[in-house]
Design a protein around this motif. Structure first.
Motif, PDB file in Angstrom:
ATOM      1  N   PRO A 176       0.767  -1.240   0.000  1.00  6.94           N
ATOM      2  CA  PRO A 176       0.000   0.000   0.000  1.00  6.94           C
ATOM      3  C   PRO A 176       0.803   1.298   0.000  1.00  6.94           C
ATOM      4  O   PRO A 176       0.202   2.375  -0.018  1.00  6.94           O
ATOM      5  N   CYS A 177       2.126   1.243   0.051  1.00  9.45           N
ATOM      6  CA  CYS A 177       2.887   2.450   0.390  1.00  9.45           C
ATOM      7  C   CYS A 177       3.289   3.310  -0.793  1.00  9.45           C
ATOM      8  O   CYS A 177       3.657   4.466  -0.609  1.00  9.45           O
ATOM      9  N   GLY A 178       3.280   2.727  -2.010  1.00  5.79           N
ATOM     10  CA  GLY A 178       3.690   3.478  -3.176  1.00  5.79           C
ATOM     11  C   GLY A 178       5.192   3.542  -3.390  1.00  5.79           C
ATOM     12  O   GLY A 178       5.641   3.988  -4.437  1.00  5.79           O
ATOM     13  N   VAL A 179       5.967   3.090  -2.423  1.00  5.70           N
ATOM     14  CA  VAL A 179       7.419   3.221  -2.487  1.00  5.70           C
ATOM     15  C   VAL A 179       7.985   2.376  -3.622  1.00  5.70           C
ATOM     16  O   VAL A 179       7.581   1.228  -3.826  1.00  5.70           O
ATOM     17  N   GLU A 180       8.921   2.953  -4.350  1.00  8.43           N
ATOM     18  CA  GLU A 180       9.631   2.245  -5.409  1.00  8.43           C
ATOM     19  C   GLU A 180      10.934   1.693  -4.832  1.00  8.43           C
ATOM     20  O   GLU A 180      11.795   2.457  -4.402  1.00  8.43           O
ATOM     21  N   TYR A 181      11.077   0.387  -4.804  1.00  6.09           N
ATOM     22  CA  TYR A 181      12.253  -0.226  -4.194  1.00  6.09           C
ATOM     23  C   TYR A 181      13.493   0.017  -5.074  1.00  6.09           C
ATOM     24  O   TYR A 181      13.458  -0.282  -6.274  1.00  6.09           O
ATOM     25  N   PRO A 182      14.560   0.521  -4.515  1.00  5.25           N
ATOM     26  CA  PRO A 182      15.781   0.746  -5.293  1.00  5.25           C
ATOM     27  C   PRO A 182      16.296  -0.549  -5.917  1.00  5.25           C
ATOM     28  O   PRO A 182      16.171  -1.629  -5.329  1.00  5.25           O
ATOM     29  N   ALA A 183      16.904  -0.431  -7.086  1.00  2.00           N
ATOM     30  CA  ALA A 183      17.380  -1.613  -7.803  1.00  2.00           C
ATOM     31  C   ALA A 183      18.390  -2.402  -6.989  1.00  2.00           C
ATOM     32  O   ALA A 183      18.376  -3.642  -6.998  1.00  2.00           O
ATOM     33  N   ASP A 184      19.268  -1.700  -6.263  1.00  2.00           N
ATOM     34  CA  ASP A 184      20.279  -2.427  -5.494  1.00  2.00           C
ATOM     35  C   ASP A 184      19.658  -3.192  -4.334  1.00  2.00           C
ATOM     36  O   ASP A 184      20.151  -4.260  -3.942  1.00  2.00           O
ATOM     37  N   LEU A 198      15.741 -19.979  -1.393  1.00  2.00           N
ATOM     38  CA  LEU A 198      14.356 -19.531  -1.284  1.00  2.00           C
ATOM     39  C   LEU A 198      13.916 -18.932  -2.612  1.00  2.00           C
ATOM     40  O   LEU A 198      14.732 -18.622  -3.478  1.00  2.00           O
ATOM     41  N   ALA A 199      12.627 -18.736  -2.764  1.00  2.00           N
ATOM     42  CA  ALA A 199      12.100 -17.983  -3.899  1.00  2.00           C
ATOM     43  C   ALA A 199      11.964 -16.518  -3.513  1.00  2.00           C
ATOM     44  O   ALA A 199      11.610 -16.192  -2.372  1.00  2.00           O
ATOM     45  N   LEU A 200      12.258 -15.638  -4.461  1.00  2.00           N
ATOM     46  CA  LEU A 200      11.920 -14.227  -4.324  1.00  2.00           C
ATOM     47  C   LEU A 200      10.724 -13.978  -5.221  1.00  2.00           C
ATOM     48  O   LEU A 200      10.832 -14.055  -6.447  1.00  2.00           O
ATOM     49  N   ILE A 201       9.575 -13.709  -4.610  1.00  2.00           N
ATOM     50  CA  ILE A 201       8.370 -13.376  -5.371  1.00  2.00           C
ATOM     51  C   ILE A 201       8.322 -11.859  -5.492  1.00  2.00           C
ATOM     52  O   ILE A 201       8.205 -11.152  -4.493  1.00  2.00           O
ATOM     53  N   LEU A 202       8.434 -11.384  -6.713  1.00  2.00           N
ATOM     54  CA  LEU A 202       8.497  -9.940  -6.972  1.00  2.00           C
ATOM     55  C   LEU A 202       7.228  -9.522  -7.704  1.00  2.00           C
ATOM     56  O   LEU A 202       7.055  -9.791  -8.896  1.00  2.00           O
ATOM     57  N   ASP A 203       6.332  -8.896  -6.977  1.00  2.00           N
ATOM     58  CA  ASP A 203       5.056  -8.454  -7.534  1.00  2.00           C
ATOM     59  C   ASP A 203       5.245  -7.064  -8.128  1.00  2.00           C
ATOM     60  O   ASP A 203       5.449  -6.087  -7.406  1.00  2.00           O
ATOM     61  N   GLU A 204       5.164  -6.995  -9.458  1.00  2.00           N
ATOM     62  CA  GLU A 204       5.332  -5.720 -10.159  1.00  2.00           C
ATOM     63  C   GLU A 204       4.044  -5.320 -10.882  1.00  2.00           C
ATOM     64  O   GLU A 204       4.064  -4.857 -12.030  1.00  2.00           O
ATOM     65  N   THR A 205       2.942  -5.473 -10.169  1.00  3.58           N
ATOM     66  CA  THR A 205       1.640  -5.087 -10.707  1.00  3.58           C
ATOM     67  C   THR A 205       1.646  -3.663 -11.259  1.00  3.58           C
ATOM     68  O   THR A 205       1.029  -3.380 -12.293  1.00  3.58           O
ATOM     69  N   TYR A 206       2.362  -2.761 -10.589  1.00  2.62           N
ATOM     70  CA  TYR A 206       2.318  -1.339 -10.934  1.00  2.62           C
ATOM     71  C   TYR A 206       3.566  -0.874 -11.683  1.00  2.62           C
ATOM     72  O   TYR A 206       3.876   0.323 -11.694  1.00  2.62           O
ATOM     73  N   ARG A 207       4.260  -1.783 -12.352  1.00  5.75           N
ATOM     74  CA  ARG A 207       5.511  -1.427 -13.027  1.00  5.75           C
ATOM     75  C   ARG A 207       5.309  -0.360 -14.105  1.00  5.75           C
ATOM     76  O   ARG A 207       6.210   0.434 -14.371  1.00  5.75           O
ATOM     77  N   ASP A 208       4.125  -0.316 -14.712  1.00  7.53           N
ATOM     78  CA  ASP A 208       3.878   0.648 -15.775  1.00  7.53           C
ATOM     79  C   ASP A 208       3.784   2.081 -15.257  1.00  7.53           C
ATOM     80  O   ASP A 208       3.777   3.023 -16.055  1.00  7.53           O
ATOM     81  N   PHE A 209       3.714   2.249 -13.923  1.00 13.75           N
ATOM     82  CA  PHE A 209       3.565   3.581 -13.341  1.00 13.75           C
ATOM     83  C   PHE A 209       4.758   3.944 -12.459  1.00 13.75           C
ATOM     84  O   PHE A 209       4.683   4.881 -11.665  1.00 13.75           O
ATOM     85  N   ASP A 210       5.853   3.193 -12.613  1.00 16.26           N
ATOM     86  CA  ASP A 210       7.100   3.525 -11.923  1.00 16.26           C
ATOM     87  C   ASP A 210       7.626   4.835 -12.487  1.00 16.26           C
ATOM     88  O   ASP A 210       7.654   5.034 -13.704  1.00 16.26           O
ATOM     89  N   SER A 211       8.047   5.728 -11.616  1.00 21.60           N
ATOM     90  CA  SER A 211       8.484   7.058 -12.058  1.00 21.60           C
ATOM     91  C   SER A 211       9.886   7.058 -12.655  1.00 21.60           C
ATOM     92  O   SER A 211      10.282   8.031 -13.299  1.00 21.60           O
ATOM     93  N   ARG A 212      10.630   5.978 -12.461  1.00 18.44           N
ATOM     94  CA  ARG A 212      12.025   5.953 -12.901  1.00 18.44           C
ATOM     95  C   ARG A 212      12.135   5.547 -14.368  1.00 18.44           C
ATOM     96  O   ARG A 212      11.409   4.664 -14.828  1.00 18.44           O
ATOM     97  N   PRO A 213      13.055   6.156 -15.093  1.00 14.67           N
ATOM     98  CA  PRO A 213      13.277   5.720 -16.478  1.00 14.67           C
ATOM     99  C   PRO A 213      14.063   4.413 -16.491  1.00 14.67           C
ATOM    100  O   PRO A 213      14.837   4.117 -15.584  1.00 14.67           O
ATOM    101  N   GLY A 214      13.834   3.615 -17.497  1.00 13.40           N
ATOM    102  CA  GLY A 214      14.602   2.387 -17.631  1.00 13.40           C
ATOM    103  C   GLY A 214      14.096   1.272 -16.737  1.00 13.40           C
ATOM    104  O   GLY A 214      13.069   1.378 -16.071  1.00 13.40           O
ATOM    105  N   ALA A 215      14.854   0.168 -16.711  1.00 15.25           N
ATOM    106  CA  ALA A 215      14.458  -1.015 -15.941  1.00 15.25           C
ATOM    107  C   ALA A 215      14.566  -0.736 -14.447  1.00 15.25           C
ATOM    108  O   ALA A 215      15.537  -0.127 -13.989  1.00 15.25           O
ATOM    109  N   PRO A 216      13.586  -1.172 -13.661  1.00 17.51           N
ATOM    110  CA  PRO A 216      13.623  -0.924 -12.218  1.00 17.51           C
ATOM    111  C   PRO A 216      14.581  -1.844 -11.466  1.00 17.51           C
ATOM    112  O   PRO A 216      14.852  -1.625 -10.284  1.00 17.51           O
ATOM    113  N   HIS A 217      15.078  -2.899 -12.117  1.00 16.81           N
ATOM    114  CA  HIS A 217      16.059  -3.802 -11.503  1.00 16.81           C
ATOM    115  C   HIS A 217      16.746  -4.590 -12.614  1.00 16.81           C
ATOM    116  O   HIS A 217      16.329  -4.547 -13.784  1.00 16.81           O
ATOM    117  N   ASP A 218      17.787  -5.331 -12.226  1.00 18.32           N
ATOM    118  CA  ASP A 218      18.574  -6.060 -13.223  1.00 18.32           C
ATOM    119  C   ASP A 218      18.464  -7.577 -13.072  1.00 18.32           C
ATOM    120  O   ASP A 218      19.285  -8.313 -13.625  1.00 18.32           O
TER     121      ASP A 218
END
Length: 389
Positions: A176-184, A198-218
């Motif tokens: 609910p927070c809106g925070v964009e997690y830094p790529a690092d 372990l598995a890392l489950i990365l929910d990027e439901t809102y990726r289309d509205f990320d304010s950052r240009p380019g890929a949000p992670h590598d």
């Protein structure tokens, strides 16, 4: 009456609960209800996309019968192609499953990972449907605290890993927070998950509205990404297809063998019309979606300015569809949220809906979902919050 105790113990949906607060109530024509409780577009898809859906309904007989369990090959391939380009990695059609919304993608991922009694780590505040599904499945939710910037730390997560831990879940941009997690930070969590198998489950439901240009992670640039990463996505927000229930799960082909069993049992196949709409949208609505993103970012800016001008209110996080705020009143956030309906004609969700029971910080917090109110209504919202005593 015999009932599943796990289901009985699961809290009711916060959105459903909040709707009960306005049931039977009417609001003055000159002071209509501002509903900032649910993070979903209420406008229909653009007309061109609706025409695609209509034509498919009228002219494509195969749109009305069962389709492939893992989704239309054309849509799976388009997701793989566009995501590979966006993230600079290698994703194939065999990595992609189409689901009945992103919630089902999460449920499917957990079904492949967890048995009753296993554990999953969720940062707090969390997306309530994630925690609800874990409860229903008999999986223990392990709360992961976040700091002042609402970001979890690897050290805190590692301290909570046990022999029963199966996954860590991150949502970015966050609900609910809106925070964009830094790529690092995302990269560090992937390394942690891999180190502990372990598995890392990365929910990027809102990726289309990320304010950052380019890929949000590598993460997809790692040739072995599928050993650890499970990515979730939703077409609902990008193309206003909430009622058509179309999401995606990206993972190792071997995991999708198990995902297919789950999906075949609960849905048989994803919505056929919705899949065709999502495919056409991905291929034709790039510029339109860019406009949608720009508008959401403009609303975010308006929220950020407005909250900072409210005495006593604190902006804790903002991004995607959400602002997460601290309130100045000497009362629990749930009580305040109910009072907002009657005194300010505003329906918002309290922080207590996104945290374990009794969480003291959550009692001081409110989530505002601003995707369904324009900038004029945002100004109106600020005036109403400012008038509260």
């Amino acid at each position: 009456m015999k009932l599943n105790p796990n289901l009985v113990a699961t809290s009711a949906s916060p959105v459903v609960e909040a709707k009960r607060w306005i049931a039977g109530k009417s609001f003055p024509a000159d002071r209509p209800l501002l509903n900032v409780s649910q993070a979903a577009p209420i406008d229909p898809p653009p007309e061109a996309l609706r025409e695609v859906i209509a034509r498919a309904a009228m002219d494509e007989p195969m749109a009305h019968v069962y389709g492939p369990v893992l989704g239309l090959p054309e849509l799976r391939g388009e997701v793989a192609r566009q995501f590979s380009k966006a993230y600079g990695g290698t994703i194939t059609q065999d990595n992609v499953a189409i689901t009945q919304g992103c919630n089902q993608a999460f449920c499917a991922a957990i079904a492949t990972l967890c048995a009753p009694g296993d554990e999953v780590i969720l940062p707090v505040p969390w997306y309530f449907n994630h925690q609800m599904w874990l409860d229903m499945a008999g999986v223990k939710t392990v709360p992961l605290p976040t700091g002042a910037e609402l970001l979890p730390t690897v050290a805190e997560a590692e301290a909570r890993i046990t022999a029963r831990t199966r996954a860590i879940v991150l949502v970015t941009p966050n609900n609910p927070c809106g925070v964009e997690y830094p790529a690092d930070l995302v990269h560090a969590f992937a390394a942690l998950a891999r180190a502990h198998d372990l598995a890392l489950i990365l929910d990027e439901t809102y990726r289309d509205f990320d304010s950052r240009p380019g890929a949000p992670h590598d993460l997809f640039q790692d040739p072995d990404w599928s050993d650890t990463l499970i990515q979730l996505y939703s077409f609902s927000k990008a193309y206003r297809l909430t009622g058509h229930r179309i999401g995606a799960l990206i993972a190792a082909p071997a995991r999708l063998v198990q995902v297919e069993k789950f999906l075949d049992t609960v849905a048989i196949c994803p919505n056929q019309l919705g899949q065709r709409a999502a495919l056409w949208g991905m291929q034709n609505l790039h510029d339109w979606l860019a406009g949608e993103r720009a508008e959401i970012l403009a609303r975010r800016a308006a929220i950020e300015v407005g909250i900072t001008r409210l005495p006593g209110w604190t902006l804790l996080g903002a991004g995607a569809y959400f602002a997460y705020v601290g309130h100045p009143f000497d009362e629990d956030a749930t009580a305040l949220a109910k009072r907002l309906v009657d005194e300010a004609q505003v329906l918002a969700l309290p922080g207590s809906f996104f945290a374990p029971k009794g969480d003291a910080q959550a009692a001081r917090q409110i989530r505002i979902a601003f995707a369904n109110i324009d900038r004029g209504q945002i100004a109106m919202l600020m005036d109403r919050l400012a008038s509260l005593a």
